[in-house]
Each structure stands twice: as C-alpha cells, then as structure tokens.
Design an enzyme around this catalytic site. Structure first.
Site, short mmCIF file in Angstrom:
data_model
loop_
_atom_site.label_atom_id
_atom_site.label_comp_id
_atom_site.label_asym_id
_atom_site.label_seq_id
_atom_site.Cartn_x
_atom_site.Cartn_y
_atom_site.Cartn_z
N PRO A 135 44.49 62.11 11.27
CA PRO A 135 43.97 63.44 11.61
C PRO A 135 42.67 63.28 12.40
CG PRO A 135 43.56 62.95 9.30
CD PRO A 135 44.34 61.80 9.83
N ASP B 291 38.51 59.47 12.56
CA ASP B 291 39.50 59.74 11.53
C ASP B 291 38.87 60.68 10.50
OD1 ASP B 291 41.29 59.72 9.40
OD2 ASP B 291 41.75 57.58 9.60
N HIS B 292 39.35 61.92 10.46
CA HIS B 292 38.74 62.94 9.60
C HIS B 292 39.02 62.70 8.12
CE1 HIS B 292 36.39 66.38 9.06
NE2 HIS B 292 37.05 67.27 9.77
N ARG B 293 39.93 61.78 7.80
CA ARG B 293 40.14 61.43 6.39
C ARG B 293 38.93 60.68 5.83
NH1 ARG B 293 45.54 58.03 6.79
NH2 ARG B 293 44.24 57.12 8.44
N ILE C 117 35.72 60.35 7.85
CA ILE C 117 34.45 60.78 8.46
C ILE C 117 34.42 62.29 8.56
CG2 ILE C 117 33.02 60.62 10.52
CD1 ILE C 117 34.44 57.89 11.05
#
Length: 423
Positions: free
Chosen positions: A216, A392-394, A396
């Site tokens: 994501p 990577d929004h998982r 950060i």
C-alpha cells in the site's frame, strides 16, 4: 560425473544461458567459468566445481535452466561438495535397511521439486515433508545457523500462505484477477512486429507487479531550492574530474539521503511478512536505479553513510558503467536498504516511483527547473528540484514521511561546502 547448476543466491532459482564458455573435449580447471547465466538483472559466469575433461554439454544458448539441473558431463576429479549420503565401508557386510526418511527419499519425485529440495539446507525429515506437501524449500528462509531450515520455519511459511489465502478471500472482487488478458489479433487492423520479452524485462515486470499488488504505497511530493547547491557543484566539478570522479546531483543525494536515514531509521527497514516484524537495518546500502538499453537495473552502493562524496562519486560512476555493460554481479544487486531514482538527467519531473521490495521507501528526483519563488517578500528566479518519496504505508505513517522529506529538503538547501573540500 554430472555438473549441476548450484544455488544462485536468495530469491534466485533459475536463469537463461547466454553463453557457453567451454567445448566438448576441453580440459577445464576447478573454478573455471563453464557457462554465462543471466539471472534476472545480472549476467555472471558459473564456475566448475571440479577439474576434468568435458564429455558432453547438455545446455544450449537461450535455454532456461534451474538450480540442480545438469549443465554438462565431466570426466575428472570428484566434486568438492559432500555427497548426499556417505558410502558404506567395504567390510560392513550386508547393509541394514535404511531409515524411513532415507528410504522414502529414494522414491521417484518431481524433478523440479527435487531441485528445490536439494538446494536447501534441511534434514531428511524436512525434505520429505516438503515433497509430500509440494513445497519448494528455496522459498523458505532458514532460521538456524547457515540458513538451515527447521520445522518451525516450514510452519511459519504455511501460516503465511494461509494468511495470504484468507486475505484474498476476504478481499473478494476487489482483488485484481491474475488471469492473463485475452489474446487479441492486432494484425487485423494493420502491420505489427512481435518481439519476445527478454529475461530482464520479465524480471522487472514480476518485481514491479509484486510490489504494486502487495505494497500500500503513498507518494509524498515536495521541492528543494538547489540554486546554491548547483553553484557548489559547478565550483568543484573540475577538481573532482581531475581525481577521476564526476560530481553530479546524485552524488549530493547519496550523502543527504544517508544522513536522513540515520535520523529517521524507519525508512531503512524491511517488513518480515511471516513474523510481522519490522527489521531495522544498521547499515545503509543505497540502490541506484540505472537506465540501460536492456531495462531498469538497481545496483547497490554499500555503506554510503561511511564514505565521503569523492568516494561516493567514484563508486557511483563505476557501478553505473558496470551495470550498463551488464558486467554487474548478482551480489552487487542485493542487500539494498533504500533506493534513489533520478530521472532528471533525461528530463523527467515529478513521478511516483514504485517501492523496491523488500525495502520500504524510494526517493525519486526530477529535473531541476528555474521557477519564480517568493523569498523575503520578493520574487526571485530559483532552481527548484522536484522530490517524490514513495513509501510502504504498512510500516511508515504520513507524519514520518513529511518529517523525512523536510530533512531531505534541508539537506539539499543547506549543503555544507566543507564536505566537498574535505573529500
């Protein structure tokens, strides 16, 4: 004896033969290259594990071969690798029946699965279980010394597959179909030319597709005023050339990014999707996206935080040249912790770079352009550099990305000249 393709490295289990370096009847030495193999993004020779005379070559240029597949037959010294099973002493008399695991290992198995099992460091029990379950052990990272795979590693791998299957079921119709697109006869509308995808192009497609589907991603945009930095570059460029280095914007970016990663270590991580651990790396190996005639390749410049700009500039030029000439080794493409992609040299502006898994962030640099900027209440012409940070929004959050971006902007806008003079 048969010489087989040895393990090629983590995540690499096959390659394309692009050159055969020996002929039938040749006497070869141990360590001598026998074939050249293209493994995704690198071309490297495969050395002979033993000396001897080449009896028969069993591969051809263009063949795709896998780990464990026979390359050639050799008449000569025995392989240096230990045999799969120790020979029984001559005076041992009648051999006792083999243990259950060993007996079952003698049963015919699928050739491809056998190659995957043979390439892994695991006990006979683990190898038998892998064959029974149809698991390729090359896809499992061993947790014991030397990468040896134990039962808990297999269980963790199976749990990961179960989670992925459950996520796919729960996602329902939103999950993109993996079915190939229908074939269309484009020739009915006009003349066409077909060109097969190269092994490198396929490797790039696979890597980017996996990253796009699994990560994501968010992209943070900003601009940095590099007017002063560009003046520094021009001032010292000639001195650097005399020392065998080209002082470019990427030279500065390497130094600035390495410093920012130290201040914001979450951008120097990877996500272990099996254990759900975030791996913080205490080394700073920065990948550089290199545009080649064959496609995009990302060699890795190691320990960027410990090197001055002169050294970084030299190594960057050397590794880029090796990459374009396809002389880069597989080892030099692995171990990156963060990637920089600079499109400014060919005129690119803002873009959304795709995170280079298993890293969690990538920085895109565009072409600096003169813009009207308000400074101290006055409009001035300044050289502005586009920045694009994908992450990577998982792992950060947006706030961390903003702070990291501000650190980068500060680094570009306030670069200290003493860092250039001391190089």
């Amino acid at each position: 004896m048969d010489l087989k393709l040895p393990p090629l490295g983590e995540g690499v289990d096959s390659g394309n033969v692009v050159g055969i370096l020996v002929r039938e009847g040749d006497q070869i030495a141990k360590g001598q290259g026998i074939i050249e193999l293209e493994t995704g993004k690198a071309v490297a020779p495969v050395p002979a594990p033993s000396a001897g005379k080449v009896i028969k070559i069993l591969v051809s240029v263009g063949d795709k071969i896998s780990v464990g597949q026979t390359i050639l037959s050799l008449d000569g010294d025995a392989p240096t690798a230990p045999a799969a099973r120790a020979a029984r002493p001559a005076n041992a008399g009648a051999a006792p029946p083999p243990p259950q695991d060993e007996a079952e290992a003698e049963a015919p198995v699928d050739e491809e699965s056998a190659a995957g099992v043979a390439a892994a460091a695991a006990s006979p029990t683990i190898r038998r279980l892998a064959r029974d379950l149809g698991i390729d052990l090359r896809h499992i990272r061993g947790s014991e010394s030397g990468g040896r795979i134990v039962m808990e590693d297999v269980r963790a791998y199976i749990r990961r597959l179960q989670r992925q299957a459950a996520q796919s079921r729960s996602a329902g119709p939103s999950v993109p179909s993996q079915e190939p697109a229908p074939r269309i006869d484009f020739s009915k509308w006009g003349a066409i030319t077909k060109r097969p995808m190269t092994a490198l192009r396929k490797a790039i497609a696979t890597q980017l597709s996996q990253s796009w589907q699994a990560t994501p991603r968010v992209t943070q945009f900003d601009e940095a005023d590099i007017t002063a930095l560009n003046e520094l570059r021009r001032k010292h460029a000639e001195a650097y050339e005399k020392q065998g280095a080209r002082l470019t914007l990427t030279s500065f970016a390497l130094k600035i990014v390495a410093g920012a990663l130290r201040q914001h270590p979450v951008f120097n991580t990877s996500l272990d999707e099996v254990s759900d651990d975030v791996i913080y790396k205490e080394y700073f190996h920065i990948g550089l996206a290199v545009d080649t005639e064959q496609g995009l390749i990302v060699p890795v410049l190691r320990n960027a935080d410990k090197k001055d700009i002169l050294t970084l500039s030299r190594e960057m030029n050397e590794i880029a040249t090796k990459t374009r000439e396809r002389k880069i080794s597989l080892e030099e493409l692995q171990g990156g912790t963060f990637t920089i992609s600079n499109q400014g040299g060919i005129g690119g502006g803002h873009f959304t770079p795709i995170v280079n898994r298993p890293e969690t962030a990538i920085l895109g640099l565009g072409r600096g352009a003169m813009k009207a900027v308000v400074r101290d209440g006055k409009i001035e012409a300044r050289l502005m550099l586009p920045l694009a940070l994908s992450y990577d929004h998982r792992v950060i959050d947006g706030g961390a990305a903003v702070r990291f971006m501000l650190e980068l902007v500060k680094g570009f806008e306030n670069f200290e000249e003493k860092l250039l003079v001391g190089a």
